[in-house]
Structure formats: C-alpha cells, structure tokens
Design a protein around this motif. Structure first.
Motif, short mmCIF file in Angstrom:
data_model
loop_
_atom_site.label_atom_id
_atom_site.label_comp_id
_atom_site.label_asym_id
_atom_site.label_seq_id
_atom_site.Cartn_x
_atom_site.Cartn_y
_atom_site.Cartn_z
N VAL A 62 0.90 -1.20 -0.02
CA VAL A 62 -0.09 0.00 -0.08
C VAL A 62 0.80 1.16 -0.19
CG1 VAL A 62 -1.77 1.35 1.68
CG2 VAL A 62 -2.08 -1.14 1.14
N ARG A 87 0.80 4.08 -3.06
CA ARG A 87 0.58 5.38 -2.67
C ARG A 87 1.62 6.43 -3.16
NH1 ARG A 87 -2.84 4.30 2.99
NH2 ARG A 87 -4.77 4.29 1.82
N ALA A 139 -7.94 -7.72 10.76
CA ALA A 139 -8.95 -6.95 10.31
C ALA A 139 -10.33 -7.63 10.38
CB ALA A 139 -8.83 -6.65 8.49
N THR A 173 -13.11 -5.51 9.67
CA THR A 173 -13.92 -4.35 9.10
C THR A 173 -14.82 -4.91 7.67
OG1 THR A 173 -13.12 -2.69 10.26
CG2 THR A 173 -14.49 -1.92 8.22
N PHE A 174 -15.88 -4.90 7.51
CA PHE A 174 -16.55 -5.03 6.16
C PHE A 174 -17.43 -4.00 5.60
CE2 PHE A 174 -15.54 -9.27 8.00
CZ PHE A 174 -14.72 -10.03 7.01
N ILE A 175 -17.44 -3.98 4.19
CA ILE A 175 -18.41 -3.25 3.50
C ILE A 175 -19.49 -4.09 2.97
CG2 ILE A 175 -18.89 -1.50 1.61
CD1 ILE A 175 -15.92 -0.60 1.96
N THR A 191 -15.65 -5.38 0.14
CA THR A 191 -14.75 -4.77 1.24
C THR A 191 -13.30 -4.62 0.41
OG1 THR A 191 -15.79 -5.98 2.75
CG2 THR A 191 -13.69 -5.69 3.44
N LYS A 199 -11.30 -1.18 -0.33
CA LYS A 199 -10.00 -0.84 0.19
C LYS A 199 -8.98 -0.40 -1.32
CE LYS A 199 -8.19 -3.91 2.80
NZ LYS A 199 -7.48 -3.48 4.05
N HIS A 219 -9.69 3.29 -1.66
CA HIS A 219 -8.91 4.22 -0.70
C HIS A 219 -7.42 4.11 -0.88
CE1 HIS A 219 -12.51 3.43 2.40
NE2 HIS A 219 -12.83 4.42 1.39
N VAL A 220 -6.80 2.90 -1.26
CA VAL A 220 -5.53 2.93 -1.61
C VAL A 220 -4.99 3.57 -2.96
CG1 VAL A 220 -3.68 1.35 -2.02
CG2 VAL A 220 -5.05 0.83 -0.16
N LEU A 224 -22.25 4.99 -0.41
CA LEU A 224 -21.12 5.39 0.34
C LEU A 224 -20.60 6.73 0.03
CD1 LEU A 224 -19.48 2.38 1.85
CD2 LEU A 224 -21.05 3.48 2.75
N ASN A 225 -20.98 7.36 -1.41
CA ASN A 225 -20.45 8.41 -1.65
C ASN A 225 -18.94 8.31 -2.20
OD1 ASN A 225 -22.28 9.49 0.77
ND2 ASN A 225 -22.52 10.61 -1.25
N PHE A 226 -18.61 7.45 -2.80
CA PHE A 226 -17.23 7.28 -3.22
C PHE A 226 -17.05 8.12 -4.35
CE2 PHE A 226 -16.88 2.97 -1.23
CZ PHE A 226 -15.84 2.99 -0.67
N ASP A 227 -16.06 9.09 -4.46
CA ASP A 227 -15.82 10.21 -5.38
C ASP A 227 -15.15 9.51 -6.56
OD1 ASP A 227 -16.09 12.55 -6.57
OD2 ASP A 227 -14.53 13.42 -5.23
#
Lengths: 286, 286
Positions: B7, B11, B105, B107-109, B132, B136, B139-140, B166-169
């Motif tokens: 990651v 980035r 981890a 956390t799940f979507i 999920t 991720k 986000h990465v 979820l308003n991903f842009d």
C-alpha cells in the motif's frame, strides 16, 4: 465561513479552497451539533494541525436505536454556526437526513468484534451507523485528518479499526476529554439533566477518579472493575449500563493493568444515558 | 510500468505520477490476474478515458467460499505483466494476501439486498468480500474512474450501489462482455474447461441468444425465464445454478420486459462455475 447543505456543494467548496494551495491540508471535525467546549477543542486541534477546517453537523439517524433520543436530540444550528465562525472554521457541512441517508441506501460499513463491545453491546447497530456515516463523510469531505474526542472511547477504537482495516488515507486524531470544573465530562446530552440529575451525574467522574487513585497500587483489573461497579451501584440516582476495564484498541477485558488500559463507564441518570472513561495509569484523569 | 507490492509503495508511486500534472486523471482496473482480452478491453477503456492507468492484481480470499477455487485459481503473474506492459499500463498493484487482508482486520463493507441476490445468493459472503476489497482498493489507489466488465453483471450492480450509497468520489465505468468468436464469454475460469466442457459451456451464450431473439415478440419476463431454464436444463453437461430475468440495478425479478432488463445465468460445467448475461432488448448480445 461557508455553510454547505449538499454533497455536491461541499465538494465544490472543498475544491475551491484547496486549489488555492496544492500543499494545503484539510481537517474534519464530525459532530452532531449541539456544540460545547469539547467540540471546540477538536476544532482548535484541527486548526493547529491543518490549513483549513471543515465541521460537519449531522444528527445521524443510523446511530440511534428505535427507543433512543433521535427525535429530541438537541438541535442548535444557529448557535453552533456562531461558535464555529468565532473559531475561524472554513466549511460547515450540514446536510439534511435524506442527503446522507437516502431511502434507497442499503450499504453499511461494519467493524466486527470491536463494534459489538461496550456501547456496541448496549446499543445494537449503533457503531454500524457511526462507521457508515463517518465513512461517507470521509468520502465526501476527503480530509487529511479527522478529529474525535477521547470521551467516546469505544467510538475511537471502532473508527481506528475502520480506518486501518479499510485503508482510509487520513490521520485520525484523538483529543482529550473536556470536563466541567467539577469533573463532569462535557456532552451534548448534559442539557437533558435536571439540577438534581446534574449532581447525581458527578458519580461517574468521581468513580473513575477513585479507580485512578486505586490503580497506583492495585494492578488486578478485575478488582478495579469490581470497585468501580460498587461505587456506581452505591451512587444515588445512577443506573449502571456498563463499567469495564479493557484494552483501548480491542475493547476486550484485561486482567492485569497495563499502560493505556481503558476504564469506561456508561450509566443512566434519570432517562439520560451518559458515558465517561479514563486511560490508566496516566493521562486525562477526571 | 511500475509494479508495487505494498500500500505504501503504491501510494508513493501514485503521488509521484500525479504530481507531474495536477489535472491528470488515474483509472483503476481491479483484477484477480489470469488476464484475458476482457481485462485488456477494460485497460484500453481506462487508457482512453484517463491520463494514467493502474491495474490491481489480487486474488481476493474474502470473495471465495470455503469450498470454492481460491487455492487453485489461476495465477499467471509474469504473463499478466507482459500483457499490461504492452498496453502501456503505468502502475501494477500486486499486494500479497496479508497486505490487503491482515489477520486482525474485522471491518467489512456490505451491500444489503442487492448483495444477496444472484451470485450473492449462490455464494454467501461473496459480495461482502468483493465490496470490502474493492473499497480498500479505492482508498489505496484513489482513482478518478474504475473499470469493470458487464460479464459480472451482479457485481456491477453491487458496486454501483456501494459507490452511490457510500459517496465514493469516482466514476464507475462498465465495459461490454468480450466473447470468443463462438459466443463463449471470456473468463479466467475458462482455463479449467476440458475440450468437451468447452463445447458444453457454449450452451450458456446460446440460451441467452435464444432469449434475445424471443424477447423481440415475448414481453412476459416469466415466460422468457422459463424458456431460458428449459434450454439450460436440456443442455448436455450443464448443471444450472440460476437463470433469472431481473432489473439490472436492483437485481430483483421483473415480470414485464423493459429496456435494459438483465438476463443472467450461472451454471456448472463439470466442476467449473461459469456466469454470463445479456441486457435486453438492446446491447451486447452474445
């Protein structure tokens, strides 16, 4: 200070702000309004760390249970804006409920395990509502850092897990609990308290202070937890929800005190549910 | 072309790429590797639309059930990189399983409703694993647009819901299914098929083609669905999983055909589970 009511407006305002300076950073303070000095401390921390500051004001319906206080949660928008203007906030994001929680939405972010402990246990679905909306706010505002209060210790643990597990690209900054001179942790829900309840509510911070003193000698977490429960059971006008000594990251019970152990309580004072906590052996005692 | 394994590396490479030009856009093509012309069509669509293109190669353990083919899913990393290099891809993100799915981890979507239909019904937990990890990756990589194939029609519906809720842009771009000259939809799992199974597998696209023809006259979705099931029940070497006529956004059954109705099938050919679909009355027929 600009007040934005929709996702599209907020995004446009954000772009405008940041295009002036490509290296500028944006801090986000998510709130449900009814602002007090605890929130303003978060705003000041954000101002110190970031070039621009956005504050969201959104009473999140997803984090309230059906029998909870969503409908009469204090809404003081004009006062909130006056306070935020004085603090030099750049953007206020105040969407209507339908803007962030449209009827058709069925997607949730959920933190397993941690999200089912402490308040997550007492308030089923609460943290799923918190993480879903905070995740949405992160996507909409796209902040470089987001600021939360240590008063909501379980929320902090859940959000830390979410940010880490889902690789959100931001810093989560946690600021100390702000207290009244007599020890009461600031909370928007303190407005619900009658004068008598206000006095009863002091039992929470007093019990935590007592545990902090006791923990200098006593290292058995279960003994401390029992003492905490006894203190609160004996307190007038208090109905205990939980009182636990846990690891601050996992929210799991610990047996031996270690640096950074979290002592967290939730209790009803009349109809008002209050929470408070301390981190031991050092730091932020009431 | 740079290949990034973590990651942090991804980035850093992304920042380096985009800082050259503040208005440049980045497209992401998420894949599980074992690339075929369907994937390359996504890459070409991304190249056309975005200044830079990133391709992720990650066999996502979360989207496989315990009895599914995670362990023997084809892994052809060197060939994949050769293909992507020829296409002029800028970044290849190829994290190890532990990099994106660390043991801690939790956390799940999860997309409720839509995520439990079609493949979500046949493969419990599948779409939770998809959303999920795709969340991720978003986000990465922070892409401006992400590219997916219409072949995975249910996945497309689930990801559209996730991005919206979820308003991903970012823009979610869906590209047509790529097929062999004889109609077989390209899939990494076609490699599993024996020569005989490869012939049996044609029953899927043939059945869909038959429905496409029939739908010119017949507007009762239940009649078309029954015909589809009969075709596939009669086909040699095919064990039907599902065959449904649904709304392409909600994946709920429809009764009357309307523009854009989705006809989707899943079936086992030997041990290999294949999926295919068409959108009616127009577009992308086999």
């Amino acid at each position: 200070m600009r007040i934005l009511l929709t996702v599209a407006e907020l995004r446009a305002a954000r772009s405008e702000l940041l295009q002036r300076d490509a290296t500028a950073t944006l801090g986000l303070v998510p709130t449900m309004g009814a602002l007090h000095d605890g929130h303003l401390a978060l705003v000041r921390a954000a101002k110190e760390r970031c070039r621009f500051v956005a504050v969201s004001i959104f009473v999140n319906p997803l984090q309230f249970g059906p029998s909870e206080d969503f409908s009469h949660y204090p809404r003081t928008f004009d006062q909130d804006c006056t306070l935020l203007l004085k603090e030099g906030v750049d953007l206020v994001f105040a969407p209507a409920a339908e803007e962030l929680v449209p009827a058709h939405a069925t997607t949730f972010i959920q933190v397993g395990g941690i999200g089912d402990r402490l308040d997550g246990k007492s308030r089923p679905g609460h943290f799923r509502g918190v993480t879903t909306i905070v995740g949405k706010l992160f996507h909409v505002v796209a902040p470089h850092a987001a600021f939360f209060g240590q008063k909501d210790a379980a929320q902090v643990a859940v959000l830390r897990a979410m940010v880490r597990d889902l690789n959100f690209d931001l810093d989560l900054v946690v600021c100390p609990t702000v207290r009244e001179p007599d020890g009461l942790a600031l909370s928007s829900r303190n407005r619900y308290l009658s004068a008598e309840e206000r006095i009863h509510a002091l039992a929470l911070s007093r019990a935590l202070q007592s545990i902090a003193s006791m923990s200098v000698q006593e290292k058995d977490a279960r003994v401390l937890q029992e003492h905490l429960r006894s203190c609160l059971a004996a307190a007038e006008g208090i109905r205990l929800d939980y009182a636990e000594v846990v690891d601050p990251r996992t929210l799991e019970a610990i047996t031996t005190m270690h640096k950074g152990a979290l002592v967290a309580v939730a209790a009803y004072v009349g109809k008002t549910r209050l929470i408070d906590n301390i981190v031991l052996p050092s730091g932020n005692t009431p």
